[in-house]
Design a protein around this motif. Sequence first.
Motif, PDB file in Angstrom:
ATOM      1  N   VAL A 146      30.588  80.606 -74.308  1.00 12.64           N
ATOM      2  CA  VAL A 146      30.919  79.267 -73.824  1.00 12.64           C
ATOM      3  C   VAL A 146      31.442  78.390 -74.958  1.00 12.64           C
ATOM      4  O   VAL A 146      32.418  77.648 -74.802  1.00 12.64           O
ATOM      5  CB  VAL A 146      29.692  78.622 -73.140  1.00 12.64           C
ATOM      6  N   ARG A 147      30.817  78.465 -76.135  1.00 15.91           N
ATOM      7  CA  ARG A 147      31.275  77.675 -77.280  1.00 15.91           C
ATOM      8  C   ARG A 147      32.707  78.023 -77.665  1.00 15.91           C
ATOM      9  O   ARG A 147      33.464  77.173 -78.142  1.00 15.91           O
ATOM     10  CB  ARG A 147      30.368  77.883 -78.490  1.00 15.91           C
ATOM     11  N   ARG A 148      33.090  79.251 -77.442  1.00 17.64           N
ATOM     12  CA  ARG A 148      34.441  79.687 -77.780  1.00 17.64           C
ATOM     13  C   ARG A 148      35.447  79.374 -76.675  1.00 17.64           C
ATOM     14  O   ARG A 148      36.602  79.792 -76.749  1.00 17.64           O
ATOM     15  CB  ARG A 148      34.439  81.184 -78.071  1.00 17.64           C
ATOM     16  N   GLY A 149      35.017  78.658 -75.658  1.00 17.75           N
ATOM     17  CA  GLY A 149      35.937  78.223 -74.620  1.00 17.75           C
ATOM     18  C   GLY A 149      35.845  78.968 -73.312  1.00 17.75           C
ATOM     19  O   GLY A 149      36.621  78.701 -72.387  1.00 17.75           O
ATOM     20  N   GLY A 150      34.895  79.900 -73.186  1.00 18.87           N
ATOM     21  CA  GLY A 150      34.739  80.629 -71.941  1.00 18.87           C
ATOM     22  C   GLY A 150      34.066  79.804 -70.864  1.00 18.87           C
ATOM     23  O   GLY A 150      33.400  78.801 -71.148  1.00 18.87           O
ATOM     24  N   THR A 151      34.214  80.229 -69.628  1.00 18.27           N
ATOM     25  CA  THR A 151      33.622  79.539 -68.487  1.00 18.27           C
ATOM     26  C   THR A 151      32.539  80.412 -67.866  1.00 18.27           C
ATOM     27  O   THR A 151      32.787  81.567 -67.529  1.00 18.27           O
ATOM     28  CB  THR A 151      34.700  79.216 -67.435  1.00 18.27           C
ATOM     29  N   LEU A 152      31.347  79.845 -67.714  1.00 22.25           N
ATOM     30  CA  LEU A 152      30.213  80.538 -67.110  1.00 22.25           C
ATOM     31  C   LEU A 152      29.871  79.844 -65.802  1.00 22.25           C
ATOM     32  O   LEU A 152      29.584  78.643 -65.786  1.00 22.25           O
ATOM     33  CB  LEU A 152      29.016  80.514 -68.069  1.00 22.25           C
ATOM     34  N   LEU A 153      29.910  80.579 -64.686  1.00 16.88           N
ATOM     35  CA  LEU A 153      29.703  79.986 -63.370  1.00 16.88           C
ATOM     36  C   LEU A 153      28.681  80.791 -62.563  1.00 16.88           C
ATOM     37  O   LEU A 153      28.535  81.994 -62.741  1.00 16.88           O
ATOM     38  CB  LEU A 153      31.021  79.952 -62.587  1.00 16.88           C
ATOM     39  N   ARG A 154      27.995  80.084 -61.651  1.00 16.61           N
ATOM     40  CA  ARG A 154      27.152  80.738 -60.664  1.00 16.61           C
ATOM     41  C   ARG A 154      28.018  81.165 -59.484  1.00 16.61           C
ATOM     42  O   ARG A 154      28.859  80.403 -59.009  1.00 16.61           O
ATOM     43  CB  ARG A 154      26.064  79.787 -60.166  1.00 16.61           C
TER      44      ARG A 154
ATOM     45  N   ALA B 117      26.335  88.884 -65.848  1.00 16.34           N
ATOM     46  CA  ALA B 117      26.100  88.313 -67.172  1.00 16.34           C
ATOM     47  C   ALA B 117      24.919  88.976 -67.866  1.00 16.34           C
ATOM     48  O   ALA B 117      24.112  88.316 -68.517  1.00 16.34           O
ATOM     49  CB  ALA B 117      25.880  86.797 -67.074  1.00 16.34           C
ATOM     50  N   GLY B 118      24.813  90.300 -67.706  1.00 14.62           N
ATOM     51  CA  GLY B 118      23.900  91.065 -68.538  1.00 14.62           C
ATOM     52  C   GLY B 118      24.582  91.415 -69.845  1.00 14.62           C
ATOM     53  O   GLY B 118      25.672  90.912 -70.165  1.00 14.62           O
ATOM     54  N   MET B 119      23.979  92.307 -70.619  1.00 12.67           N
ATOM     55  CA  MET B 119      24.541  92.644 -71.920  1.00 12.67           C
ATOM     56  C   MET B 119      25.931  93.249 -71.794  1.00 12.67           C
ATOM     57  O   MET B 119      26.830  92.940 -72.591  1.00 12.67           O
ATOM     58  CB  MET B 119      23.602  93.601 -72.662  1.00 12.67           C
ATOM     59  N   ALA B 120      26.157  94.107 -70.787  1.00 10.29           N
ATOM     60  CA  ALA B 120      27.463  94.726 -70.619  1.00 10.29           C
ATOM     61  C   ALA B 120      28.523  93.694 -70.238  1.00 10.29           C
ATOM     62  O   ALA B 120      29.634  93.691 -70.792  1.00 10.29           O
ATOM     63  CB  ALA B 120      27.397  95.833 -69.568  1.00 10.29           C
TER      64      ALA B 120
ATOM     65  N   LEU C 249      33.045  84.115 -66.528  1.00 17.62           N
ATOM     66  CA  LEU C 249      31.881  84.991 -66.400  1.00 17.62           C
ATOM     67  C   LEU C 249      31.036  84.479 -65.238  1.00 17.62           C
ATOM     68  O   LEU C 249      30.624  83.312 -65.237  1.00 17.62           O
ATOM     69  CB  LEU C 249      31.089  84.984 -67.707  1.00 17.62           C
ATOM     70  N   VAL C 250      30.784  85.345 -64.259  1.00 10.81           N
ATOM     71  CA  VAL C 250      30.133  84.923 -63.015  1.00 10.81           C
ATOM     72  C   VAL C 250      28.843  85.719 -62.823  1.00 10.81           C
ATOM     73  O   VAL C 250      28.833  86.950 -62.938  1.00 10.81           O
ATOM     74  CB  VAL C 250      31.064  85.135 -61.805  1.00 10.81           C
ATOM     75  N   ASP C 251      27.777  85.008 -62.506  1.00  5.43           N
ATOM     76  CA  ASP C 251      26.501  85.653 -62.198  1.00  5.43           C
ATOM     77  C   ASP C 251      25.765  84.792 -61.190  1.00  5.43           C
ATOM     78  O   ASP C 251      25.967  83.575 -61.139  1.00  5.43           O
ATOM     79  CB  ASP C 251      25.667  85.831 -63.463  1.00  5.43           C
ATOM     80  N   ARG C 252      24.870  85.400 -60.432  1.00  3.28           N
ATOM     81  CA  ARG C 252      24.097  84.638 -59.451  1.00  3.28           C
ATOM     82  C   ARG C 252      22.955  83.874 -60.108  1.00  3.28           C
ATOM     83  O   ARG C 252      22.347  83.005 -59.486  1.00  3.28           O
ATOM     84  CB  ARG C 252      23.534  85.573 -58.388  1.00  3.28           C
ATOM     85  N   GLY C 253      22.623  84.227 -61.357  1.00  2.00           N
ATOM     86  CA  GLY C 253      21.533  83.568 -62.075  1.00  2.00           C
ATOM     87  C   GLY C 253      21.906  83.294 -63.517  1.00  2.00           C
ATOM     88  O   GLY C 253      23.085  83.251 -63.876  1.00  2.00           O
ATOM     89  N   GLU C 254      20.898  83.126 -64.341  1.00  2.00           N
ATOM     90  CA  GLU C 254      21.130  82.876 -65.755  1.00  2.00           C
ATOM     91  C   GLU C 254      21.473  84.176 -66.482  1.00  2.00           C
ATOM     92  O   GLU C 254      21.036  85.258 -66.075  1.00  2.00           O
ATOM     93  CB  GLU C 254      19.882  82.251 -66.399  1.00  2.00           C
ATOM     94  N   PRO C 255      22.226  84.111 -67.582  1.00  2.00           N
ATOM     95  CA  PRO C 255      22.557  85.332 -68.327  1.00  2.00           C
ATOM     96  C   PRO C 255      21.306  86.044 -68.827  1.00  2.00           C
ATOM     97  O   PRO C 255      20.333  85.417 -69.258  1.00  2.00           O
ATOM     98  CB  PRO C 255      23.390  84.798 -69.507  1.00  2.00           C
ATOM     99  N   GLY C 256      21.353  87.370 -68.757  1.00  2.00           N
ATOM    100  CA  GLY C 256      20.295  88.186 -69.332  1.00  2.00           C
ATOM    101  C   GLY C 256      18.963  88.110 -68.628  1.00  2.00           C
ATOM    102  O   GLY C 256      17.928  88.390 -69.235  1.00  2.00           O
TER     103      GLY C 256
END
Length: 410
Positions: free
Chosen positions: A211-219, A9-12, A29-36
């Motif tokens: 996320v507002r557009r309906g995407g899912t962000l997970l750790r 969940a970096g810029m790319a 969208l999967v990341d081990r931490g917070e975006p950016g």
Amino acid sequence: MRSAIVLGAGMAGVGTALHLQQRGWSVVLVDRGEPGRETSYGNAGIIQSEAVEPYAMPRDRASLWAIATGRSNDVHYEVRSLHRHLGPLLRYWWHSAPRRHAAASRACAGLIAHAAPEHAALIEAAGAADLVRRGGFRVLHREGRAMQDAVAEAERLRARYGVRSRVLSPDALAAAEPALKRTGAGAIHWEDPWSVRDPGALVSAYAALFVRRGGTLLRGEAESLGPGGRGWRVRTADGTVEAEAAVVALGPWSPALLRRFGYRIAMVRKRGYHRHWRSTRLLDLPLLDAQNGTVLAPMAAGLRITTGAELAGPEAATGPAQLARAEAAARDLLDLGGPHENAPWSGIRPCMPDLLPVVGPAPRHPGLWLQFGHGHQGFTLGPATGRLLAEAMSGETPLVPAAPFSPGRR
């Protein structure tokens, strides 16, 4: 509905997730931490529309000798770790030859032309205009010969690519930046780039839009990626998720993950540092001190002082030498207060030896896509390469020729 897992969940990664989402994909969208919070957080915060040619390795003896003897602060290295970098560095040197660098520049210039427009659309949609300043940035040259060379280079880029710049005399620079104690031989003001007062916050704003557009962000942990019933799967804090496609957008961690799938990807891993200072008089725009390889960038947290590249082993402790020199050079230009943080931030820039990012399908694994290796330009190019990859995944005509960025290129 087509589905994809985007790892990183970096810029790319965020740019890719948003562009897939716009094309009707269901995206996790999967990341081990917070975006950016990783490489996308630690840069100088400049969307560099002037960076039409990728950074080449110096090939002249004077520059290489300055690096080898430690007189240049652009690059710092640990002798005991240099063998880890030797192979990628030799390929980097080879690709920096004039003919090969010219070919890479043609590809890079086409992509850079789309960087600001892609950011502009996301900045407006994310409501993040307060983070962005559209005033360019400046490059200070302390010596007359260096300034003359910079003027000639700026004119060459204007003639070849239409890059806009202004030459500032020492007096003009002093008028533009009253906080400077000295203005050397003057500066080049690149007029079209944008500066961001909190790079991590901009990535977070884009992720919030996703996320507002309906995407899912997970750790989750990217290392769990593997084939699944629907194509690919990964374990997250909310359980295992599956999708028909997976995108590896893990920046400097991408080669390690892909090694499990049989890919051997050479990468120059450059460590960089920054620290914020409570300067009583901030600069108006970011300033690159060319002689000392440091950018002084006004940020929400204070004046961010950044370094060039450090070549060290992955297990090496962070070292203060390069940042200390950068901070001493900054103190020569500005009245600095105290540091905002006791310990500096450090992170890794993922640079490909052939100077171009990797964007496209994995050669031997259907449904696996790659998006990494932007070097110093990940913050600038993430949304543009995200669009390029989303177009390839969706079977659309790419915004620029895709072959120079293909993972299977030779």
